[in-house]
Scaffold this motif. Structure first.
Motif, mmCIF file in Angstrom:
data_model
loop_
_atom_site.group_PDB
_atom_site.id
_atom_site.type_symbol
_atom_site.label_atom_id
_atom_site.label_comp_id
_atom_site.label_asym_id
_atom_site.label_seq_id
_atom_site.Cartn_x
_atom_site.Cartn_y
_atom_site.Cartn_z
ATOM 1 N N ILE A 13 0.858 -1.171 -0.016
ATOM 2 C CA ILE A 13 0.101 -0.116 0.083
ATOM 3 C C ILE A 13 0.938 1.284 -0.158
ATOM 4 O O ILE A 13 0.553 2.366 -0.851
ATOM 5 C CB ILE A 13 -0.998 -0.177 1.132
ATOM 6 C CG1 ILE A 13 -2.113 -0.968 1.085
ATOM 7 C CG2 ILE A 13 -1.586 1.171 1.288
ATOM 8 C CD1 ILE A 13 -2.866 -1.294 2.239
ATOM 9 N N VAL A 14 1.759 1.237 0.929
ATOM 10 C CA VAL A 14 2.872 2.392 0.840
ATOM 11 C C VAL A 14 3.474 2.681 -0.281
ATOM 12 O O VAL A 14 3.397 3.771 -0.886
ATOM 13 C CB VAL A 14 3.759 2.087 2.054
ATOM 14 C CG1 VAL A 14 4.884 3.377 2.000
ATOM 15 C CG2 VAL A 14 3.338 2.315 3.314
ATOM 16 N N ILE A 15 4.126 1.607 -0.920
ATOM 17 C CA ILE A 15 4.504 1.743 -2.349
ATOM 18 C C ILE A 15 3.793 2.240 -3.268
ATOM 19 O O ILE A 15 4.025 3.234 -4.154
ATOM 20 C CB ILE A 15 5.192 0.158 -2.719
ATOM 21 C CG1 ILE A 15 6.287 -0.004 -1.920
ATOM 22 C CG2 ILE A 15 5.824 0.204 -4.253
ATOM 23 C CD1 ILE A 15 7.674 0.554 -1.941
ATOM 24 N N GLY A 16 2.429 1.635 -3.396
ATOM 25 C CA GLY A 16 1.553 2.054 -4.333
ATOM 26 C C GLY A 16 1.199 3.632 -4.183
ATOM 27 O O GLY A 16 1.262 4.377 -5.241
ATOM 28 N N ALA A 17 1.127 4.057 -2.949
ATOM 29 C CA ALA A 17 0.586 5.510 -2.494
ATOM 30 C C ALA A 17 1.932 6.101 -3.118
ATOM 31 O O ALA A 17 1.894 7.229 -3.885
ATOM 32 C CB ALA A 17 0.490 5.572 -1.239
ATOM 33 N N LEU A 18 3.071 5.875 -2.882
ATOM 34 C CA LEU A 18 4.536 6.654 -3.523
ATOM 35 C C LEU A 18 4.430 6.569 -4.754
ATOM 36 O O LEU A 18 4.450 7.741 -5.374
ATOM 37 C CB LEU A 18 5.599 5.991 -3.059
ATOM 38 C CG LEU A 18 5.872 6.263 -1.440
ATOM 39 C CD1 LEU A 18 7.129 5.454 -1.137
ATOM 40 C CD2 LEU A 18 6.123 7.672 -1.135
ATOM 41 N N VAL A 19 4.082 5.585 -5.771
ATOM 42 C CA VAL A 19 4.211 5.548 -7.124
ATOM 43 C C VAL A 19 2.818 6.603 -7.517
ATOM 44 O O VAL A 19 3.321 7.442 -8.415
ATOM 45 C CB VAL A 19 3.678 4.321 -7.581
ATOM 46 C CG1 VAL A 19 3.539 4.439 -9.108
ATOM 47 C CG2 VAL A 19 5.163 3.259 -7.344
ATOM 48 N N ALA A 20 1.854 6.547 -6.800
ATOM 49 C CA ALA A 20 0.797 7.519 -7.245
ATOM 50 C C ALA A 20 1.234 8.898 -7.214
ATOM 51 O O ALA A 20 0.868 9.625 -7.987
ATOM 52 C CB ALA A 20 -0.530 6.943 -6.560
ATOM 53 N N MET A 21 1.787 9.228 -5.925
ATOM 54 C CA MET A 21 2.289 10.515 -5.796
ATOM 55 C C MET A 21 3.274 10.883 -6.807
ATOM 56 O O MET A 21 3.237 12.122 -7.064
ATOM 57 C CB MET A 21 2.891 10.619 -4.464
ATOM 58 C CG MET A 21 2.203 11.590 -3.455
ATOM 59 S SD MET A 21 2.440 11.017 -1.682
ATOM 60 C CE MET A 21 4.116 11.932 -1.628
ATOM 61 N N THR A 22 4.261 10.013 -7.249
ATOM 62 C CA THR A 22 5.129 10.436 -8.098
ATOM 63 C C THR A 22 4.293 10.761 -9.358
ATOM 64 O O THR A 22 4.890 11.906 -10.031
ATOM 65 C CB THR A 22 6.207 9.252 -8.545
ATOM 66 O OG1 THR A 22 6.486 8.752 -7.209
ATOM 67 C CG2 THR A 22 7.354 9.520 -9.273
ATOM 68 N N ILE A 23 3.486 10.159 -9.704
ATOM 69 C CA ILE A 23 2.843 10.465 -11.011
ATOM 70 C C ILE A 23 2.199 11.662 -11.008
ATOM 71 O O ILE A 23 1.995 12.573 -12.049
ATOM 72 C CB ILE A 23 1.706 9.461 -11.410
ATOM 73 C CG1 ILE A 23 2.609 7.960 -11.688
ATOM 74 C CG2 ILE A 23 1.118 9.723 -12.544
ATOM 75 C CD1 ILE A 23 1.617 6.960 -11.726
ATOM 76 N N VAL A 24 1.374 12.107 -9.734
ATOM 77 C CA VAL A 24 0.665 13.372 -9.661
ATOM 78 C C VAL A 24 1.754 14.506 -9.709
ATOM 79 O O VAL A 24 1.640 15.538 -10.633
ATOM 80 C CB VAL A 24 0.072 13.277 -8.356
ATOM 81 C CG1 VAL A 24 -0.574 14.730 -7.933
ATOM 82 C CG2 VAL A 24 -1.128 12.343 -8.409
ATOM 83 N N ILE A 25 2.896 14.154 -9.111
ATOM 84 C CA ILE A 25 3.814 15.104 -9.007
ATOM 85 C C ILE A 25 4.586 15.534 -10.260
ATOM 86 O O ILE A 25 4.699 16.678 -11.009
ATOM 87 C CB ILE A 25 5.203 15.101 -8.099
ATOM 88 C CG1 ILE A 25 4.311 14.961 -6.580
ATOM 89 C CG2 ILE A 25 6.210 15.997 -8.087
ATOM 90 C CD1 ILE A 25 5.460 14.710 -5.557
ATOM 91 N N PHE A 26 4.429 14.677 -11.062
ATOM 92 C CA PHE A 26 5.242 14.551 -12.471
ATOM 93 C C PHE A 26 4.384 15.421 -13.218
ATOM 94 O O PHE A 26 4.478 16.399 -13.986
ATOM 95 C CB PHE A 26 5.219 13.173 -13.090
ATOM 96 C CG PHE A 26 5.699 13.452 -14.495
ATOM 97 C CD1 PHE A 26 6.825 13.299 -14.813
ATOM 98 C CD2 PHE A 26 4.740 13.084 -15.389
ATOM 99 C CE1 PHE A 26 7.178 13.430 -16.074
ATOM 100 C CE2 PHE A 26 5.087 13.172 -16.785
ATOM 101 C CZ PHE A 26 6.501 13.316 -17.145
ATOM 102 N N PHE A 27 2.961 15.263 -13.071
ATOM 103 C CA PHE A 27 2.009 16.033 -14.085
ATOM 104 C C PHE A 27 1.943 17.385 -13.602
ATOM 105 O O PHE A 27 2.169 18.529 -14.518
ATOM 106 C CB PHE A 27 0.572 15.235 -14.044
ATOM 107 C CG PHE A 27 0.637 14.017 -15.127
ATOM 108 C CD1 PHE A 27 0.593 14.360 -16.472
ATOM 109 C CD2 PHE A 27 0.679 12.797 -14.712
ATOM 110 C CE1 PHE A 27 0.645 13.494 -17.294
ATOM 111 C CE2 PHE A 27 0.532 11.941 -15.427
ATOM 112 C CZ PHE A 27 0.883 12.226 -16.902
ATOM 113 N N ILE A 28 2.008 17.760 -12.377
ATOM 114 C CA ILE A 28 1.997 19.136 -11.998
ATOM 115 C C ILE A 28 3.238 19.997 -12.408
ATOM 116 O O ILE A 28 3.112 21.072 -12.844
ATOM 117 C CB ILE A 28 2.059 19.063 -10.349
ATOM 118 C CG1 ILE A 28 0.638 18.427 -9.731
ATOM 119 C CG2 ILE A 28 2.204 20.442 -9.887
ATOM 120 C CD1 ILE A 28 0.461 18.515 -8.292
#
Ligand code: HEC
Length: 171
Positions: A13-28
């Protein structure tokens, strides 16, 4: 065993959350970068600054509230102009300085850039002919084009660049 299972679940779950955050930050980040690089985007502070610079009055009064007025860009002297010309030939600048008097207004029958009907038959003569006519002068059906527009201080390159500019505007 149960503990291992639980750990693995939490870990995933933690890894998944980090990956999701990475993607969001990338687009921002990409969005921010775009806004800053696009010169037409008026939310871009650099573009805003450029507009402010362009529309700034050429003179300002120094007061205590405004101790350092923006530097006034005066028209360059002849020598400076020649030096600048060596550095860079801008067809638009040459046109504005030397050709606009007639070609900007259509005075004396000079064809205006952007007037496709007037330029079509001239462009059809070919660039070499247009260069020659602007360098050596030309008397046509509508008026007299003086050699180099009367500005013998211009180099051939500068005059040609101005012709390119006018033709570019009129295609
Ligand atoms: C004193 C006025 C005047 C100035 C200044 C002037 N022109 Fe002209 N130009 C004319 C006129 C008038 C014509 C149209 C001649 C005709 O076709 O009868 C013309 C025509 C031309 C043509 C078309 C020639 C052709 O064969 O159809 C070009 C190219 C040209 N000018 C370039 C320039 C450039 C480049 C400058 C600035 C360096 C310039 N002119 C400055 C008056 C001027």
């Amino acid at each position: 065993m149960d503990q291992d299972r639980k750990f693995l679940d939490t870990f995933l779950i933690v890894i998944g959350a980090l990956v999701a955050m990475t993607i969001v930050i990338f687009f921002i980040a990409t969005g921010v970068e775009k806004a800053h690089l696009d010169p037409d985007n008026l939310e871009n502070p650099l573009a805003q600054q450029a507009v402010t610079d362009r529309i700034r009055p050429i003179g300002e009064v120094a007061t205590t509230d405004n101790p350092r007025p923006a530097p006034v860009t005066t028209a360059p002297s002849g020598a400076e102009q020649a030096r600048e010309a060596d550095a860079e030939v801008s067809g638009e600048a040459v046109f504005t300085q030397a050709c606009f008097a007639c070609h900007g207004t259509g005075a004396a029958g000079a064809p205006r850039p952007g007037d496709k009907a007037q330029w079509e038959p001239r462009i059809a003569k070919g660039m070499e002919v247009l260069y020659q006519h602007s360098l050596e002068g030309f008397t046509g059906n509508t008026g007299i084009m003086p050699p180099k527009g009367g500005r013998m201080d211009l180099s051939d390159e500068q005059v040609k660049a101005a012709v390119d500019y006018m033709v570019e505007q009129s295609r």
